[in-house]
Design a protein around this motif. Structure first.
Motif, mmCIF file in Angstrom:
data_model
loop_
_atom_site.group_PDB
_atom_site.id
_atom_site.type_symbol
_atom_site.label_atom_id
_atom_site.label_comp_id
_atom_site.label_asym_id
_atom_site.label_seq_id
_atom_site.Cartn_x
_atom_site.Cartn_y
_atom_site.Cartn_z
ATOM 1 N N LYS A 113 6.567 -2.122 -20.704
ATOM 2 C CA LYS A 113 5.863 -2.747 -19.580
ATOM 3 C C LYS A 113 5.111 -4.008 -20.013
ATOM 4 O O LYS A 113 4.057 -4.330 -19.494
ATOM 5 N N MET A 157 7.138 1.258 -11.030
ATOM 6 C CA MET A 157 7.417 1.080 -12.456
ATOM 7 C C MET A 157 8.822 1.567 -12.801
ATOM 8 O O MET A 157 9.571 0.909 -13.521
ATOM 9 N N LYS A 158 9.175 2.738 -12.290
ATOM 10 C CA LYS A 158 10.494 3.301 -12.584
ATOM 11 C C LYS A 158 11.603 2.427 -12.020
ATOM 12 O O LYS A 158 12.631 2.199 -12.677
ATOM 13 N N GLU A 161 3.805 4.361 -9.636
ATOM 14 C CA GLU A 161 4.718 5.023 -10.569
ATOM 15 C C GLU A 161 6.166 4.826 -10.133
ATOM 16 O O GLU A 161 7.043 4.548 -10.961
ATOM 17 N N ARG A 162 6.399 4.915 -8.837
ATOM 18 C CA ARG A 162 7.752 4.672 -8.317
ATOM 19 C C ARG A 162 8.166 3.238 -8.582
ATOM 20 O O ARG A 162 9.315 2.960 -8.956
ATOM 21 N N TYR A 174 0.036 -4.765 -10.033
ATOM 22 C CA TYR A 174 -0.607 -3.647 -10.740
ATOM 23 C C TYR A 174 -0.728 -3.953 -12.236
ATOM 24 O O TYR A 174 -1.791 -3.782 -12.841
ATOM 25 N N TRP A 182 -2.457 7.813 -12.932
ATOM 26 C CA TRP A 182 -1.661 7.418 -11.761
ATOM 27 C C TRP A 182 -2.360 7.816 -10.468
ATOM 28 O O TRP A 182 -2.219 7.158 -9.450
ATOM 29 N N LYS A 183 -3.180 8.889 -10.480
ATOM 30 C CA LYS A 183 -3.915 9.275 -9.280
ATOM 31 C C LYS A 183 -4.969 8.232 -8.943
ATOM 32 O O LYS A 183 -5.323 8.039 -7.787
ATOM 33 N N ASP A 232 -0.595 2.024 -19.896
ATOM 34 C CA ASP A 232 -1.300 3.035 -19.130
ATOM 35 C C ASP A 232 -2.563 3.490 -19.863
ATOM 36 O O ASP A 232 -3.609 3.729 -19.258
ATOM 37 N N GLY A 258 4.383 -3.797 -8.165
ATOM 38 C CA GLY A 258 4.378 -3.427 -9.570
ATOM 39 C C GLY A 258 3.783 -4.500 -10.457
ATOM 40 O O GLY A 258 2.982 -4.225 -11.354
ATOM 41 N N ASP A 316 -2.496 4.798 -8.068
ATOM 42 C CA ASP A 316 -1.207 4.893 -7.380
ATOM 43 C C ASP A 316 -1.316 4.821 -5.872
ATOM 44 O O ASP A 316 -0.662 5.548 -5.161
#
Length: 294
Positions: free
Chosen positions: A53, A24-25, A21-22, A130, A12-13, A221, A127, A16
């Protein structure tokens, strides 16, 4: 061999930049949006990204399990009121910041959506772009996994004991054990049911089995992580794996021999084993094992 404690994934680093990540959630939690149609009022539906996903789903729908769009089938995501459907509505009908279109499938169909606010629309656009980045063009799962698909065909045939062209849940459970897919029985049964979409309920044909197995064994991921360290190949060779272990897992003293041991232990595809490379299934097996500490 000497090694430092392994870290959680840095994936994620790497990716992102836009709060992926936000996104996706939020997408998995779901969003109520309006689906526009040609000449009538829109349909209010609840859209969400499935837990693996792999596809967008919505409800309510009379199509049930078929009410979905796979990420693999998406060609483009466009912000604003660019599609033909949007052009049919008068200016001022919708805030452009709340509008976006998803083009998908062989016929380039469009799903034209209006969200409650611009932030929701940006979340979905970011999202989806990505998710598409990991499987677009030459990086497509379907194009990059030919070796895997050939292996799956052979594996399916061997598991089909009675030769009827279908696998029962018991045959699939036995096969998952043989292939070292380490998931609870109940989870396997649940995903079997999700993949069983044709009229012949209770069994999986080859196409359904492929979808089931990829859903079962592939975490997006991990796939993107593999692409990062393999320089966008569909496998990790010994040097790629060594670099991954040293940088991502913070291991020291990694040797080529150790990497080859990982391939030999965790790679299920004979062709990949012969070539001494770790494909997505082997990489997933490794990362799910105590050795991968994921």
């Amino acid at each position: 061999m000497d090694s430092l404690p392994r870290n959680r994934s840095l994936l994620w680093k790497i990716f992102d930049c836009y709060g992926v990540e936000r996104c996706m959630k939020a997408m998995q939690a779901g969003t109520q949006m309006v689906k526009l149609r040609g000449s009538s009022r829109g349909l209010v539906r609840f859209y969400y990204l499935d837990e693996h996903k792999f596809c967008i789903r919505w409800r309510p729908s009379r199509k049930s399990e078929k009410a979905k769009i796979s990420i693999d089938s998406i060609h483009e995501v466009c912000e604003g009121k660019q599609s033909e459907i949007f052009q049919r509505f008068a200016d001022g009908s919708f805030d452009p910041n709340c509008c976006f279109s998803i083009y998908y499938g062989d016929q380039m169909a469009s799903l034209d959506l209006v969200s409650s606010n611009g932030e929701e629309a940006r979340t979905w656009v970011t999202g989806l772009k990505y998710l598409m980045a990991g499987i677009s063009d030459e990086d497509s799962l379907s194009k990059r996994q030919r070796t895997r698909d050939q292996w799956l065909k052979q594996t399916f045939a061997e598991a089909d004991k009675n030769g009827d062209g279908c696998l029962s849940i018991n045959e699939v459970l036995q096969l998952m054990h043989k292939l070292n897919v380490n998931l609870p029985r109940q989870k396997v049964k649940q995903m079997f049911k999700e993949a069983d979409t044709d009229d012949n309920q209770g069994t999986l044909d080859f196409e359904e089995f492929c979808a089931f197995y990829k859903m079962m064994s592939t975490r997006r991921d991990l796939y993107l992580l593999m692409l990062t360290y393999s320089n966008h190949k569909d496998h990790l060779d010994a040097e790629d794996l060594k670099r991954f272990l040293e940088i991502e897992q913070k291991m020291t003293g990694v040797t080529k021999e150790y990497c080859l041991e990982i391939v030999d232990k965790f790679e299920p595809c004979p062709e990949n084993k012969t070539e001494a490379v770790l494909g997505i299934d082997g990489f997933t097996n490794y990362m799910r094992s105590p050795a991968g500490d994921l």
